[in-house]
Design an enzyme around this catalytic site. Sequence first.
Site, PDB file in Angstrom:
ATOM      1  N   CYS A 113       0.780  -1.255   0.125  1.00  0.00           N
ATOM      2  CA  CYS A 113      -0.192  -0.057   0.107  1.00  0.00           C
ATOM      3  C   CYS A 113       0.915   1.325  -0.163  1.00  0.00           C
ATOM      4  O   CYS A 113       0.317   2.345  -0.587  1.00  0.00           O
ATOM      5  CB  CYS A 113      -0.818   0.106   1.214  1.00  0.00           C
ATOM      6  SG  CYS A 113      -1.815  -1.600   1.391  1.00  0.00           S
ATOM      7  N   HIS A 254      -4.049   6.833   3.073  1.00  0.00           N
ATOM      8  CA  HIS A 254      -4.276   5.628   2.527  1.00  0.00           C
ATOM      9  C   HIS A 254      -5.628   5.300   3.082  1.00  0.00           C
ATOM     10  O   HIS A 254      -5.814   5.318   4.174  1.00  0.00           O
ATOM     11  CB  HIS A 254      -3.280   4.616   2.659  1.00  0.00           C
ATOM     12  CG  HIS A 254      -3.511   3.161   2.630  1.00  0.00           C
ATOM     13  ND1 HIS A 254      -4.150   2.687   1.263  1.00  0.00           N
ATOM     14  CD2 HIS A 254      -3.241   1.791   3.245  1.00  0.00           C
ATOM     15  CE1 HIS A 254      -4.324   1.620   1.086  1.00  0.00           C
ATOM     16  NE2 HIS A 254      -3.792   1.048   2.400  1.00  0.00           N
ATOM     17  N   ASN A 284     -10.253  -0.489  -0.132  1.00  0.00           N
ATOM     18  CA  ASN A 284      -8.729  -0.416  -0.066  1.00  0.00           C
ATOM     19  C   ASN A 284      -8.226  -0.926  -1.413  1.00  0.00           C
ATOM     20  O   ASN A 284      -8.229  -1.884  -1.721  1.00  0.00           O
ATOM     21  CB  ASN A 284      -8.121  -1.331   1.077  1.00  0.00           C
ATOM     22  CG  ASN A 284      -6.690  -1.317   1.120  1.00  0.00           C
ATOM     23  OD1 ASN A 284      -6.055  -0.663   0.600  1.00  0.00           O
ATOM     24  ND2 ASN A 284      -6.241  -1.695   2.352  1.00  0.00           N
TER      25      ASN A 284
END
Length: 327
Positions: A113, A254, A284
């Site tokens: 990520c 994020h 996500n």
Amino acid sequence: MTRAKIIGIGSYTPERVLTNSDLEKIVDTSDEWIISRTGIIERHIAADDEDTSDMCVEAAKSALDMAGLKETDIDMIIAGTVTPDYRLPSLSCMIQKKLGASNSATMDIVAACAGFIHGLSVAQAYIATGTYKNILVFGAEKLSSITNYDDRNTCVLFGDAAGAAILTASDDESGILSTYLKSDGNLDRLLYIEAGGTHTPYGQNGDFRKQDTCIVMHGNEVFKHAVRYMGDAAARVAKEAGFTPDSIDLLVPHQANIRIIQATAKRVGVPWEKVYLNIEKYGNTSAASVPLALDQAVKEGRIKKGSNIVIVAFGGGLTWGAAAIRW
Ligand code: UT7
């Protein structure tokens, strides 16, 4: 040292939408649980024949448009991803081919990520030293290709997307003011995929279980580290850039979990209205999360020339990173 600035940004999300109620039909979950524990309502899922590089090309077209550059003006492509089209060649090579960016060097970054922020930091260093002029940085994932849709702990979280940013040398006060990257490989087993590497190669140990080709996450443990490290990293780059909580215009974190984002905002000291949120629509999307959010924030007018921005991400590895940017 020359500062790097973002002169073009773009993103792409696939057409197909997977809602919480769709997921209720697949695993033992509920819309109520997903929204209250994560903030996610829906996510986008790429078509079977849509590769990560295809999504990147769409994101890159918008970024090039905004920058007023041609594909052939790009000197380097850096792609942050854990879902390249192939194990070999790299995603960045596939993007180069499909985009026609024939004058570029290419490199992939595997930092889950935090892949986009790692890419941004590398690009900034190349620009600072004058090695490359125009660098195209991607964060892109087809997470649906490595998601186990029998595992309710993970399948409700992930979506597919691509984001792209073009960096070049800054000729004014704008640009990337500070970056911070960090990892803790000792926490490797909190978020991983078992098979496909040298440890458990495909096709060598007989048939392996489907779930071994997909993401496994100990969510609760990851959550605790994410809260701590995202907050620390964001506060650190803000301080280094000379940003006070009041002078930060937008925190772009994020989008893994709304509760992690709330904790991060609190640690940095910014009010909720200065936090960019799109988790409810996309879930996500790993490395794509930050550039997708940045692009949407720019298009919605929440980031303007001169805005002070903090971006921050955290993921498998464990890896994390942040950057303070004057737009
Ligand atoms: O992007 C990379 C970094 N990733 C992250 O930052 C993600 C970090 N982790 C998280 O966001 C959260 O830990 C999750 C959203 C993954 C899980 O939320 P949680 O509040 O930590 O839940 P939990 O794992 O502690 O599970 C609580 C309960 C469990 O049931 P029991 O054992 O208490 O009976 C789970 O089995 O919730 C259950 N559960 C679910 N229930 C309904 C787990 N997933 C689901 C689900 N639907 N999808």
